[in-house]
Design a protein around this motif. Structure first.
Motif, short mmCIF file in Angstrom:
data_model
loop_
_atom_site.label_atom_id
_atom_site.label_comp_id
_atom_site.label_asym_id
_atom_site.label_seq_id
_atom_site.Cartn_x
_atom_site.Cartn_y
_atom_site.Cartn_z
N ARG A 37 0.84 -1.21 0.00
CA ARG A 37 0.00 0.00 0.00
C ARG A 37 0.87 1.26 0.00
N LEU A 38 1.93 1.25 0.80
CA LEU A 38 2.83 2.40 0.89
C LEU A 38 3.41 2.76 -0.47
N THR A 39 3.77 1.75 -1.26
CA THR A 39 4.44 1.99 -2.53
C THR A 39 3.48 2.27 -3.67
N ARG A 40 2.21 1.89 -3.51
CA ARG A 40 1.25 2.02 -4.61
C ARG A 40 0.36 3.24 -4.51
N GLU A 41 0.15 3.76 -3.32
CA GLU A 41 -0.85 4.82 -3.13
C GLU A 41 -0.14 6.17 -2.96
N GLU A 42 0.22 6.76 -4.09
CA GLU A 42 0.97 8.02 -4.06
C GLU A 42 0.13 9.18 -3.52
N GLN A 43 -1.19 9.05 -3.58
CA GLN A 43 -2.01 10.13 -3.05
C GLN A 43 -1.89 10.25 -1.52
N ASP A 44 -1.51 9.15 -0.86
CA ASP A 44 -1.33 9.16 0.59
C ASP A 44 0.13 9.20 1.03
N ARG A 276 -1.26 13.21 4.42
CA ARG A 276 -2.37 13.61 5.28
C ARG A 276 -2.33 12.76 6.55
N ASP A 277 -3.09 13.16 7.55
CA ASP A 277 -3.24 12.32 8.74
C ASP A 277 -4.05 11.08 8.36
N LEU A 278 -3.58 9.90 8.79
CA LEU A 278 -4.31 8.69 8.48
C LEU A 278 -3.93 7.58 9.46
N GLY A 281 -1.61 0.68 9.40
CA GLY A 281 -0.99 -0.43 10.13
C GLY A 281 -1.21 -0.35 11.63
N GLY A 282 -2.35 0.20 12.04
CA GLY A 282 -2.66 0.31 13.46
C GLY A 282 -2.03 1.51 14.14
N GLN A 283 -1.37 2.39 13.36
CA GLN A 283 -0.71 3.56 13.94
C GLN A 283 -1.35 4.85 13.43
N ALA A 284 -1.31 5.88 14.26
CA ALA A 284 -1.81 7.20 13.87
C ALA A 284 -0.68 7.97 13.20
N VAL A 285 -0.63 7.91 11.90
CA VAL A 285 0.43 8.57 11.12
C VAL A 285 -0.03 9.98 10.78
N ARG A 286 0.84 10.96 10.99
CA ARG A 286 0.49 12.36 10.76
C ARG A 286 1.06 12.84 9.43
N ALA A 287 0.40 13.81 8.85
CA ALA A 287 0.89 14.41 7.60
C ALA A 287 2.33 14.89 7.80
N GLY A 288 3.20 14.53 6.87
CA GLY A 288 4.60 14.93 6.96
C GLY A 288 5.49 13.94 7.66
N ASP A 289 4.92 12.86 8.23
CA ASP A 289 5.75 11.84 8.86
C ASP A 289 6.55 11.08 7.80
#
Length: 406
Positions: A37-44, A276-278, A281-289
């Motif tokens: 998902r990380l490598t395929r979803e460039e919008q996120d 964006r914030d999302l 994988g069970g973690q709260a990832v913030r925009a810019g992380d």
């Protein structure tokens, strides 16, 4: 590192918090599905480090050892969307023009010359004497660089990737070498990748050519060194696998794929940045992380490995070359170089054996790559051809059209 990955997986799940340098926190993506998902979803998840919040907020020191690896460059590795497609087209087209038959002959000839150079001693360390020298000679030949300049380039790039106090200076040395090369190829084009990039309809600037060459060389040289050395280690240390290979039950490609699953040449790869914030994988990832691609950990994800623990053979769904739009465009020539290097030495030194106990082998300590520090072997008389080919890496060229053999 494998034990650390499993500890992180147990404690945090498929996405774990890590520190990659003093004061630099990031997420390490350990799960196979999550990495896809990380490598395929460039919008996120963007490639552009200018989205990195720590960098935008001035919290990354200018002398941070990680900056030469993750700082923005005008290259396909740091671009998204149309800009990425434009530069990738130039790189892919340049690579597609490599003549596969010529490349195979050149790798074999280079391998035989290297074997002849240490053959009389009946012993060698295959990391510095073979695995490290062969890709450098071949890849610099493809780029149109002479051997002396190629050695300087290898040293500069190795210093940049070392993530230490000299990394910034090494990055400057590397840039100076490549800029001089580009200026020469603009004046006098040749049959090489650098000239092909300069002349491509994508109209790359000198700066874009330079930084795409950095990406190609950085991604191509050390990973191929590691791939060759680790494959040879498996053939030397796993009698059952070596017997199956000799008996024709398995192929050299099976050995190469085993390495890509279990010991990928690149363990972790920087980086993606959340747009964006999302929840991921069970973690709260913030925009810019920052998110690091845990290639080695994802390949060992228990959710995708065979339940009986049997080796993965004939399966190339590993993530050693990445995935998605940024999948490594050079994996076919890299495989050809590695396969030919391994096949040549095992035929020329058929009784080659490890000169130390396997437990004494040391690995280079790096958060990014997985490579042996040494691979000492002993053998008897090399079975070299009576009249070695005069072909050399410096004679490599790219064709005017794509070669179907790469």
């Amino acid at each position: 590192m494998p034990a650390l990955y499993e500890e992180l997986r147990r404690a945090h799940g498929p996405v774990a918090p890590v520190t990659v340098a003093p004061g630099i926190d990031a997420w390490l993506v350990l799960g196979h599905h999550e990495l896809l998902r990380l490598t395929r979803e460039e919008q996120d998840f963007s490639h552009d480090p200018r989205r990195w919040s720590l960098l935008r907020e001035g919290r990354v020191p200018a002398d941070s050892p990680i900056l030469p690896m993750v700082g923005w460059r005008p290259a396909l590795l740091f671009a998204d969307g149309q800009q990425h497609r434009r530069m990738r087209a130039a790189v892919s087209d340049a690579l597609a023009r490599i003549n596969g038959h010529e490349l195979r002959r050149s790798v074999r000839a280079t391998a035989e010359r290297l074997i002849a150079s240490f053959g009389r001693r009946r012993e060698a360390d295959l990391v510095p004497h073979y695995a490290r020298r062969l890709p450098m000679q071949v890849i610099t030949g493809l780029l149109g660089v002479d051997e002396r300049t190629g050695q300087q380039l290898v040293q500069a790039i190795a210093g940049m990737a070392a993530a230490n106090a000299d990394s910034a200076n090494a990055s400057k040395r590397m840039g100076a070498i490549l800029l001089s090369l580009i200026e020469e190829k603009r004046r006098r084009p040749g049959n090489d990748i650098t000239s092909a990039l300069c002349a491509h309809p994508a109209a790359l600037t000198d700066e874009e050519v330079l930084h795409n060459l950095v990406v190609m060389f950085t991604a191509g040289n050390q990973t191929t060194v590691n791939w060759i050395a680790t494959t040879l280690r498996i053939l030397l240390c796993d009698p059952a696998f070596r017997s199956s290979l000799t008996g024709g039950h398995l192929s050299v490609d099976d050995a190469l794929d085993l390495v890509l699953w279990r010991f990928p040449p690149t363990q972790n790869f920087p980086a993606r940045y959340a747009t964006r914030d999302l929840e991921f994988g069970g973690q709260a990832v913030r925009a810019g992380d920052m998110l690091i691609l845990g290639l080695a950990a994802a390949n060992q994800d228990p959710r995708i490995l065979p339940a009986d623990g049997s080796p993965v053979v004939g399966n190339r769904s590993h993530l050693a070359f990445g995935a998605g739009p940024h999948t490594c465009p050079a994996q076919d020539p890299a495989r050809l170089i590695t396969r030919t290097a391994v096949d040549t030495i095992r035929h020329r030194l058929p009784d080659m054996e490890l000169a130390v106990d396997e437990s004494e082998l040391a690995w280079i300590k790096s958060p990014w790559s997985k490579g042996l520090a040494a691979l000492p072997v002993r053998f008897t008389e090399p079975q070299l051809p009576p009249s070695p080919s005069d072909a050399s890496a410096s004679s490599l060229s790219v064709s005017s059209a794509a070669s179907p053999s790469v």
